[in-house]
Design a protein around this motif. Structure first.
Motif, short mmCIF file in Angstrom:
data_model
loop_
_atom_site.label_atom_id
_atom_site.label_comp_id
_atom_site.label_asym_id
_atom_site.label_seq_id
_atom_site.Cartn_x
_atom_site.Cartn_y
_atom_site.Cartn_z
N THR A 157 1.42 -4.58 -13.12
CA THR A 157 0.65 -5.55 -13.90
C THR A 157 -0.41 -4.82 -14.71
O THR A 157 -0.72 -3.66 -14.45
CB THR A 157 -0.05 -6.56 -12.97
OG1 THR A 157 -0.94 -5.85 -12.12
CG2 THR A 157 0.96 -7.31 -12.14
N THR A 189 2.40 11.47 1.00
CA THR A 189 2.59 10.13 1.55
C THR A 189 2.07 9.06 0.60
O THR A 189 2.72 8.04 0.35
CB THR A 189 1.86 10.01 2.90
OG1 THR A 189 2.43 10.94 3.83
CG2 THR A 189 1.99 8.60 3.47
N VAL A 190 0.89 9.32 0.06
CA VAL A 190 0.31 8.37 -0.88
C VAL A 190 1.16 8.26 -2.15
O VAL A 190 1.38 7.16 -2.67
CB VAL A 190 -1.14 8.80 -1.23
CG1 VAL A 190 -1.60 8.14 -2.51
CG2 VAL A 190 -2.07 8.46 -0.08
N ARG A 193 4.12 6.10 -1.49
CA ARG A 193 3.74 4.69 -1.43
C ARG A 193 3.56 4.11 -2.83
O ARG A 193 4.03 3.02 -3.12
CB ARG A 193 2.43 4.53 -0.65
CG ARG A 193 2.55 4.77 0.85
CD ARG A 193 1.16 4.71 1.50
NE ARG A 193 0.51 3.43 1.24
CZ ARG A 193 0.68 2.35 1.99
NH1 ARG A 193 1.48 2.41 3.04
NH2 ARG A 193 0.07 1.24 1.69
N GLU A 197 5.92 1.20 -4.64
CA GLU A 197 5.30 -0.03 -5.13
C GLU A 197 5.75 -0.34 -6.55
O GLU A 197 6.03 -1.49 -6.91
CB GLU A 197 3.77 0.12 -5.07
CG GLU A 197 3.02 -1.18 -5.15
CD GLU A 197 3.36 -2.08 -3.97
OE1 GLU A 197 3.85 -3.20 -4.24
OE2 GLU A 197 3.18 -1.66 -2.82
N ARG A 200 9.52 -1.35 -6.60
CA ARG A 200 9.90 -2.34 -5.59
C ARG A 200 10.75 -3.45 -6.23
O ARG A 200 10.78 -3.59 -7.45
CB ARG A 200 8.67 -2.94 -4.93
CG ARG A 200 8.00 -3.97 -5.82
CD ARG A 200 6.79 -4.57 -5.15
NE ARG A 200 6.27 -5.67 -5.92
CZ ARG A 200 5.43 -5.52 -6.94
NH1 ARG A 200 5.06 -4.33 -7.30
NH2 ARG A 200 4.99 -6.57 -7.62
N PHE B 156 1.33 -5.26 2.55
CA PHE B 156 1.57 -3.86 2.20
C PHE B 156 2.65 -3.30 3.11
O PHE B 156 2.93 -3.85 4.18
CB PHE B 156 0.29 -3.04 2.33
CG PHE B 156 -0.29 -3.02 3.72
CD1 PHE B 156 -1.16 -4.02 4.14
CD2 PHE B 156 0.03 -2.01 4.62
CE1 PHE B 156 -1.69 -4.02 5.43
CE2 PHE B 156 -0.50 -1.99 5.90
CZ PHE B 156 -1.37 -3.00 6.31
N THR B 157 3.27 -2.22 2.68
CA THR B 157 4.32 -1.60 3.47
C THR B 157 3.76 -0.36 4.17
O THR B 157 2.70 0.13 3.79
CB THR B 157 5.50 -1.18 2.58
OG1 THR B 157 5.02 -0.24 1.62
CG2 THR B 157 6.09 -2.39 1.87
N THR B 159 2.25 2.07 7.27
CA THR B 159 1.21 1.93 8.28
C THR B 159 -0.13 1.57 7.68
O THR B 159 -0.41 1.88 6.51
CB THR B 159 1.04 3.24 9.07
OG1 THR B 159 0.50 4.23 8.19
CG2 THR B 159 2.37 3.74 9.63
N ASP B 162 -1.96 4.72 6.57
CA ASP B 162 -1.64 5.25 5.25
C ASP B 162 -2.22 4.38 4.14
O ASP B 162 -2.66 4.89 3.10
CB ASP B 162 -0.13 5.39 5.09
CG ASP B 162 0.44 6.50 5.96
OD1 ASP B 162 -0.36 7.35 6.42
OD2 ASP B 162 1.66 6.52 6.18
N ALA B 163 -2.22 3.08 4.37
CA ALA B 163 -2.83 2.19 3.38
C ALA B 163 -4.32 2.47 3.27
O ALA B 163 -4.89 2.46 2.17
CB ALA B 163 -2.59 0.74 3.77
N GLU B 197 -2.82 -6.11 -5.93
CA GLU B 197 -1.52 -5.69 -5.39
C GLU B 197 -1.39 -6.09 -3.92
O GLU B 197 -0.33 -6.55 -3.49
CB GLU B 197 -1.39 -4.17 -5.53
CG GLU B 197 0.01 -3.65 -5.41
CD GLU B 197 0.92 -4.22 -6.50
OE1 GLU B 197 1.92 -4.86 -6.14
OE2 GLU B 197 0.59 -4.05 -7.69
#
Lengths: 212, 212
Positions: A157, A189-190, A193, A197, A200, B156-157, B159, B162-163, B197
DNA sequence: GTCTATAACGAGATAGAC
DNA sequence: GTCTATCTCGTTATAGAC
């Protein structure tokens, strides 16, 4: 006018001293910050005196400026090269994140991220060069985001500009926080993610949903 | 043992010198980095000699450690206070982001974000204190994310850990990149995007929680 | 291009008077 | 608690020989 240029491919076979100085100073700046090393540190590693350093770079400010400009130049080349190998937006973003991950894996911070922290203490020419680096990042990413959304490969967005800024901010921030822990996975890892997103469920992309 | 405590409200009427030293040093560290200022800078602003500074803080390393510990302590208090005012997870995340935005609005970098850049040049006690700060951040956010997801307020997806790391990394990174441009909106815009988000109405949540 | 020598300054820190 | 005086070292930079 100068003499006619005849031999474009004339690479100097010897690693010039100035380049070795830049290599050492770059690593020091990326690991300790611009204010965290001195000419003495560089001279010890390169094997010449600090007086000789001044022959190649008149001042530390001049050396710092050369550091940022070479860094930005190389980074731009990497981005341009990437375009010849990766076509779709998700792949390009993954590759972009990998560039940052490689820097962190070598136990370094992004040079310009590091200098952004020390920004207020740096000479104006360096300050400008740092902004140029981030501007180039934003421009490249903005293009990827715009084309990616148009092609239905990315879902996000807001503006591509803001998405680009978020992408770089998150990578720089995760590098920053990963180093105290000696844990490069904090970046990868970030990055995973974020990419997940963006790619998705196609629900919000080409299925006729409003994209706002 | 000590005398019975009778008067909990006993605020010292005079701003002690040590506190003023900490205030000045904190601002310098947040704007110029730990390696970007000296005792002379602090003494000039506080109005005492550098020799007197050494009476309050034996070494710059000791002063630095005190800086981080006070910063972490205040931050922890702010988070605890927040829990008494904000109940739902999205509000807490917004408030957390606002804390970071306020720092940036005062033209400062997060103290520990700044020190994370210089991490390799800092004395071990400071290094440990910096990690403690980020550990506390992660723990607080992880709890918010876990409870928020359980309550259906956050989507959120992966853990919560991690978020949480992504949330802090993005805020720290956007602070880092905002300062060269003198543009605090680079943080607030990114924070709004992240929150939107997390609260985008997924399949299973309470009623639409989007606030924009 | 690199060296020795040195200038000029600023850094963190200490001793001891008040 | 704060001062003056001083120490020692590191820093950037320059001059001039080789």
């Amino acid at each position: 006018m100068a003499k006619a240029v005849r031999r474009p491919p004339a690479p100097p076979p010897v690693p010039r001293t100035a380049d070795r100085v830049l290599d050492v100073a770059e690593r020091l700046a990326q690991t300790r910050g611009f204010n965290g090393w001195s000419y003495a540190d560089v001279s010890a590693e390169v094997g010449i005196t600090t007086a000789s350093l001044h022959y190649h770079f008149a001042s530390k400010a001049a050396l710092g400026r050369a550091l940022v400009e070479r860094y930005t130049s190389r980074f731009g080349a990497a981005l341009a090269d990437m375009a010849t190998r990766q076509a779709d937006a998700p792949s390009r973003l993954a590759e972009y994140a990998r560039l940052y991950g490689d820097v962190l894996a070598s136990d370094r911070m992004c040079l310009c991220g590091m200098l952004a922290a020390e920004y207020q203490t740096l000479p104006p020419p360096m300050q400008r060069a740092i902004r140029d680096y981030f501007d180039a990042n934003e421009a490249w990413l903005r293009d990827v985001f715009e084309r990616g959304r148009a092609a239905g490969a990315l879902a996000f967005t807001g503006t591509a500009r803001d998405a680009a800024r978020q992408w770089t901010s998150t990578l720089e921030g995760s590098m920053l926080l990963a180093r105290p822990y000696g844990d490069p996975s904090r970046l990868t890892t970030v990055a995973r993610r974020m990419l997940a997103e963006l790619t998705r469920a196609p629900a919000a992309t080409a299925k006729g949903r409003l994209r706002r």
